[in-house]
Design a protein around this motif. Structure first.
Motif, PDB file in Angstrom:
ATOM      1  N   ALA A  20       0.828  -1.206   0.000  1.00 51.83           N
ATOM      2  CA  ALA A  20       0.000   0.000   0.000  1.00 51.83           C
ATOM      3  C   ALA A  20       0.864   1.258   0.000  1.00 51.83           C
ATOM      4  CB  ALA A  20      -0.926  -0.006   1.218  1.00 51.83           C
ATOM      5  N   THR A  21       1.951   1.230   0.752  1.00 47.13           N
ATOM      6  CA  THR A  21       2.851   2.374   0.819  1.00 47.13           C
ATOM      7  C   THR A  21       3.453   2.680  -0.545  1.00 47.13           C
ATOM      8  OG1 THR A  21       3.380   1.947   3.147  1.00 47.13           O
ATOM      9  CG2 THR A  21       4.984   3.210   1.881  1.00 47.13           C
ATOM     10  N   ALA A  22       3.921   1.649  -1.217  1.00 47.49           N
ATOM     11  CA  ALA A  22       4.539   1.839  -2.527  1.00 47.49           C
ATOM     12  C   ALA A  22       3.524   2.303  -3.557  1.00 47.49           C
ATOM     13  CB  ALA A  22       5.214   0.546  -2.981  1.00 47.49           C
ATOM     14  N   ARG A  23       2.345   1.687  -3.562  1.00 46.86           N
ATOM     15  CA  ARG A  23       1.333   2.062  -4.552  1.00 46.86           C
ATOM     16  C   ARG A  23       0.873   3.504  -4.374  1.00 46.86           C
ATOM     17  NH1 ARG A  23      -2.440  -3.450  -4.686  1.00 46.86           N
ATOM     18  NH2 ARG A  23      -1.064  -4.663  -6.057  1.00 46.86           N
ATOM     19  N   ALA A 251      -9.031   0.492   8.846  1.00 45.68           N
ATOM     20  CA  ALA A 251      -9.437   0.912   7.506  1.00 45.68           C
ATOM     21  C   ALA A 251      -8.565   0.260   6.444  1.00 45.68           C
ATOM     22  CB  ALA A 251      -9.360   2.435   7.401  1.00 45.68           C
ATOM     23  N   ASP A 252      -9.011   0.359   5.200  1.00 41.30           N
ATOM     24  CA  ASP A 252      -8.248  -0.180   4.076  1.00 41.30           C
ATOM     25  C   ASP A 252      -6.890   0.507   3.987  1.00 41.30           C
ATOM     26  OD1 ASP A 252      -8.036  -1.566   1.347  1.00 41.30           O
ATOM     27  OD2 ASP A 252      -7.811   0.555   0.817  1.00 41.30           O
ATOM     28  N   ALA A 253      -5.841  -0.287   3.931  1.00 43.51           N
ATOM     29  CA  ALA A 253      -4.485   0.276   3.934  1.00 43.51           C
ATOM     30  C   ALA A 253      -4.221   1.112   2.691  1.00 43.51           C
ATOM     31  CB  ALA A 253      -3.452  -0.848   4.041  1.00 43.51           C
ATOM     32  N   GLY A 254      -4.781   0.715   1.559  1.00 43.22           N
ATOM     33  CA  GLY A 254      -4.530   1.441   0.319  1.00 43.22           C
ATOM     34  C   GLY A 254      -5.049   2.858   0.355  1.00 43.22           C
ATOM     35  N   SER A 255      -6.313   3.044   0.762  1.00 43.19           N
ATOM     36  CA  SER A 255      -6.871   4.396   0.796  1.00 43.19           C
ATOM     37  C   SER A 255      -6.231   5.226   1.907  1.00 43.19           C
ATOM     38  CB  SER A 255      -8.393   4.343   0.986  1.00 43.19           C
ATOM     39  OG  SER A 255      -8.732   3.710   2.206  1.00 43.19           O
ATOM     40  N   THR A 256      -5.877   4.588   3.030  1.00 40.27           N
ATOM     41  CA  THR A 256      -5.207   5.317   4.104  1.00 40.27           C
ATOM     42  C   THR A 256      -3.846   5.823   3.653  1.00 40.27           C
ATOM     43  OG1 THR A 256      -6.323   3.956   5.766  1.00 40.27           O
ATOM     44  CG2 THR A 256      -4.400   5.197   6.493  1.00 40.27           C
ATOM     45  N   ALA A 257      -3.114   5.009   2.902  1.00 43.40           N
ATOM     46  CA  ALA A 257      -1.793   5.419   2.421  1.00 43.40           C
ATOM     47  C   ALA A 257      -1.902   6.597   1.461  1.00 43.40           C
ATOM     48  CB  ALA A 257      -1.091   4.242   1.754  1.00 43.40           C
ATOM     49  N   VAL A 258      -2.908   6.589   0.591  1.00 43.45           N
ATOM     50  CA  VAL A 258      -3.105   7.722  -0.322  1.00 43.45           C
ATOM     51  C   VAL A 258      -3.452   8.980   0.468  1.00 43.45           C
ATOM     52  CG1 VAL A 258      -4.561   8.636  -2.174  1.00 43.45           C
ATOM     53  CG2 VAL A 258      -3.749   6.276  -2.280  1.00 43.45           C
ATOM     54  N   ASP A 259      -4.332   8.837   1.439  1.00 43.11           N
ATOM     55  CA  ASP A 259      -4.687   9.958   2.304  1.00 43.11           C
ATOM     56  C   ASP A 259      -3.445  10.503   3.006  1.00 43.11           C
ATOM     57  OD1 ASP A 259      -6.322  11.722   3.814  1.00 43.11           O
ATOM     58  OD2 ASP A 259      -6.514  10.250   5.423  1.00 43.11           O
ATOM     59  N   ALA A 260      -2.583   9.604   3.460  1.00 45.01           N
ATOM     60  CA  ALA A 260      -1.358  10.006   4.155  1.00 45.01           C
ATOM     61  C   ALA A 260      -0.439  10.804   3.238  1.00 45.01           C
ATOM     62  CB  ALA A 260      -0.633   8.765   4.670  1.00 45.01           C
ATOM     63  N   LEU A 261      -0.242  10.312   2.031  1.00 40.79           N
ATOM     64  CA  LEU A 261       0.642  11.026   1.105  1.00 40.79           C
ATOM     65  C   LEU A 261       0.050  12.372   0.709  1.00 40.79           C
ATOM     66  CD1 LEU A 261       3.315  10.884  -0.384  1.00 40.79           C
ATOM     67  CD2 LEU A 261       2.112   9.865  -2.325  1.00 40.79           C
ATOM     68  N   ARG A 262      -1.273  12.415   0.528  1.00 35.90           N
ATOM     69  CA  ARG A 262      -1.914  13.703   0.215  1.00 35.90           C
ATOM     70  C   ARG A 262      -1.639  14.712   1.326  1.00 35.90           C
ATOM     71  NH1 ARG A 262      -6.971  12.060  -0.232  1.00 35.90           N
ATOM     72  NH2 ARG A 262      -6.805  11.746  -2.482  1.00 35.90           N
ATOM     73  N   SER A 263      -1.676  14.245   2.572  1.00 37.13           N
ATOM     74  CA  SER A 263      -1.438  15.162   3.689  1.00 37.13           C
ATOM     75  C   SER A 263      -0.032  15.743   3.640  1.00 37.13           C
ATOM     76  CB  SER A 263      -1.684  14.447   5.025  1.00 37.13           C
ATOM     77  OG  SER A 263      -0.602  13.597   5.382  1.00 37.13           O
TER      78      SER A 263
END
Length: 603
Positions: A20-23, A251-263
């Motif tokens: 998830a982090t890489a994607r 929560a889903d790791a994929g959407s959380t990782a995207v949210d994290a990078l957006r932040s």
């Protein structure tokens, strides 16, 4: 700057977290020790997996209760550390996080602490590893970053530096002047930077830290100023997130990782580290699109509210309904989410739609493909976290494509009745978010659309807590467009609180309510007890309160004399409508009335 995230931020196995982090697009990762211990992969396999994904391992953490302890305890610590350093060498990680001690054996002796940390750094150096010392906000003797730096400076070891953590520093109520000491730390001695935000809460800092941290921009801490100070001190390492959050863990790791990078992308912009396309703030709502498999109930409701069908799409089963500047698209060719009529898309009035889309893409908003014929007007659109489609529109603008050109007009006779009681536009749109995406949705709409936040409101629902946060486009926090993001009490909440709703404006709500009822539309029935309480709290003109009671109109007044009158229709599928009248500069949403409304909808 490079961007990293601690595996503790995400749900799932270590392999799932790394994927998830890489994607999402991160450059690196902090490996949390518990994730390693629970993984069936060897350190070498984890190292290879990270390399395959394009991730560096920027930190291994944590090591606890190291300094200021009796010698026999410290000898055991060195043995423990030697094992960790060997694991880190196999992982390919070169920095270890050491937290300030909370051990009951620790003594308040800076010289002893400095000496023991220097001995630990000696051992680390033999493995090619650096030690980053962090002051926990609840550390037994070392709880501030400047105290941690004094100990590191006293130790004077090249393999020993500090880790600065925004939560541990800002959670102590740091004022801007309290951050000025960061400038005294040489940039090369700031070995690592960890970032987290948090809602402002009056509670034990340890519990606050372990359960309520969130990504920068989602809480109330001034992470932006903190980052500026650290970068100005000369730090050039990664921006790394370390967030302990009960919701993120489920929560889903994929959407959380995207949210994290957006932040982090938004944080870089706010801190002046990396520019983004400027926000293009919407000026209003162009349309709301409802999808339904059975259009009759909603068309009857719209007609009863005074809307008229003014057009049909030239190539799709979509109708345009209008009243004043309020527009509803009724799509009966798109599947809904399994429970009837649903609000699936919003058109936002944007001065420059293409620029808005460019910013949205820069902040990782997923661009939506749009099936259209060669004659359809091209519109840029992105998906919000809850799946709502956001279209960037310029209605009847001479310099941009006009989406209304896709509809063949239908001519109707002038509308009868008082213009004062007609709907004139959209006041706000309320979107109920999935339980695990509330903070993500707030950050998305703030950063992508450039909206401004109101204070979060927690409301009493008959079956739980109903959280709400309004966002708006005006400098006063009340101008259009207004979006209200709601979080229902539970994933299984009933229709009354799971529904989305659209609030329409009128200049005379009493006339509007009478006209709507005369057209056969049922308005939400409000208990008499509510009006008796209103009578006790406010003074009304003779007969005014009786009228509100008769029509189901709710009332609120702010401390500046602004007034808010509103009423609700029944729910159709997952949608209901609200009619509102604002006077005297009222900028709220009638939050005091929400428990009564929610209970009435439950009934």
């Amino acid at each position: 700057m490079r961007k990293s995230i601690a595996t503790v931020c995400l749900s799932g196995s270590l392999t799932e977290k790394l994927t998830a982090t890489a994607r999402a697009g991160f450059d690196g990762v902090e490996i949390f020790e518990n994730d390693l211990l629970a993984s069936p992969l060897t350190p070498e396999e984890i190292r290879a997996r990270c390399a395959d994904l394009g991730l560096t391992i920027d930190l291994y953490q944590p090591m606890r209760d190291v300094e200021g302890v009796p010698e026999e305890e410290f000898v055991r610590t060195l043995r423990r550390a030697e094992h960790k350093f060997d694991v880190m060498r196999r992982l390919g990680a070169d920095t270890l996080l050491v937290c300030s001690s909370v051990s009951p054996w620790a003594v308040d002796d800076d010289a002893l602490a400095a000496g023991q940390l220097a001995r630990l750094a000696d051992l680390a150096q033999e493995f090619g590893i650096r030690v980053a010392y962090e002051a926990l906000a609840w550390g037994r003797h070392v709880s501030t970053y400047d105290h941690a730096w004094r100990i590191v400076e006293t130790a004077g070891h090249p393999a020993l530096g500090v880790c600065l953590d925004s939560f541990h520093i800002l959670s102590r109520g740091s004022e801007p002047k309290d951050l000025e000491g960061i400038a005294d730390i040489p940039g090369e001695k700031i070995f690592f930077l960890q970032l987290a935000d948090a809602p402002l809460m009056a509670m034990d800092v340890l519990q606050w830290s372990r359960h309520y941290r969130c990504f920068p921009g989602q809480g109330g801490l001034d992470v932006t100023s903190f980052v500026r100070h650290v970068v100005n001190a000369g730090y050039r390492g990664p921006l790394s997130l370390e967030v302990f959050n009960d919701v993120f863990r489920q929560a889903d790791a994929g959407s959380t990782a995207v949210d994290a990078l957006r932040s982090l992308i938004a944080l870089e912009e706010s801190a002046g580290l990396s520019p983004l396309p400027a926000p293009v703030v919407p000026s209003g709502v162009a349309f709301a699109e409802l999808a339904t498999a059975d259009p009759q109930p909603v068309t009857e409701l719209l007609a009863g509210l005074g809307f008229r069908r003014t057009g049909r799409h030239t190539g799709k089963p979509v109708e345009l309904w209008e009243q004043g500047d309020a527009r509803i698209l009724l799509n009966h060719g798109t599947a809904t989410r399994g429970d009837g009529t649903a609000l699936t898309a919003l058109g936002l009035e944007i001065p420059d739609p293409r620029a808005a889309a460019h910013r949205a893409e820069s902040l990782l908003a997923p661009v939506l493909p749009r099936r259209r014929s060669g004659q359809d007007v091209p519109l840029d659109s992105v998906a919000a976290p809850d799946g709502t489609e956001l279209f960037f529109c310029a209605t009847r603008h001479p310099e941009h494509p006009d989406w209304t050109g896709d509809f063949k007009a239908e001519v109707h006779p002038p509308q009868a009745g008082s213009a004062d009681g007609n709907i004139t536009g959209v006041d706000h749109v309320a979107l109920t978010q999935p339980w695990h995406q509330f903070d993500e949705a707030v950050l998305f709409h703030l950063t992508v659309l450039g909206l401004r936040p109101h204070e979060r409101v927690d409301l009493a629902d008959p079956y739980g807590l109903f959280r709400s946060r309004a966002l708006s486009g005006g400098t006063d926090g009340a101008a259009a467009p207004r979006l209200v993001l709601n979080l229902a009490p539970s994933p299984a909440a009933e229709t009354g609180t799971r529904a989305q709703h659209i609030a329409f404006t009128t200049g005379d709500i009493v006339t509007a309510a009478r006209r709507i009822r005369a057209a056969g539309v049922e308005l939400l029935r409000i208990p008499s007890n509510y009006y008796e309480d209103l009578d006790a709290r406010h003074a009304f003109a003779p007969g005014e309160l009786d009228t509100y009671r008769e029509l189901g109109i709710l009332y609120d007044r702010d401390d500046r004399g602004g007034e808010f009158r509103h009423c609700y229709t029944a729910t159709v599928g997952r949608v209901f409508f609200e009619i509102v009248q604002r006077t005297g500069g009222y900028g709220g949403y009638g939050a005091a009335n929400a428990p009564v409304r929610l209970a009435a909808q439950r009934r």
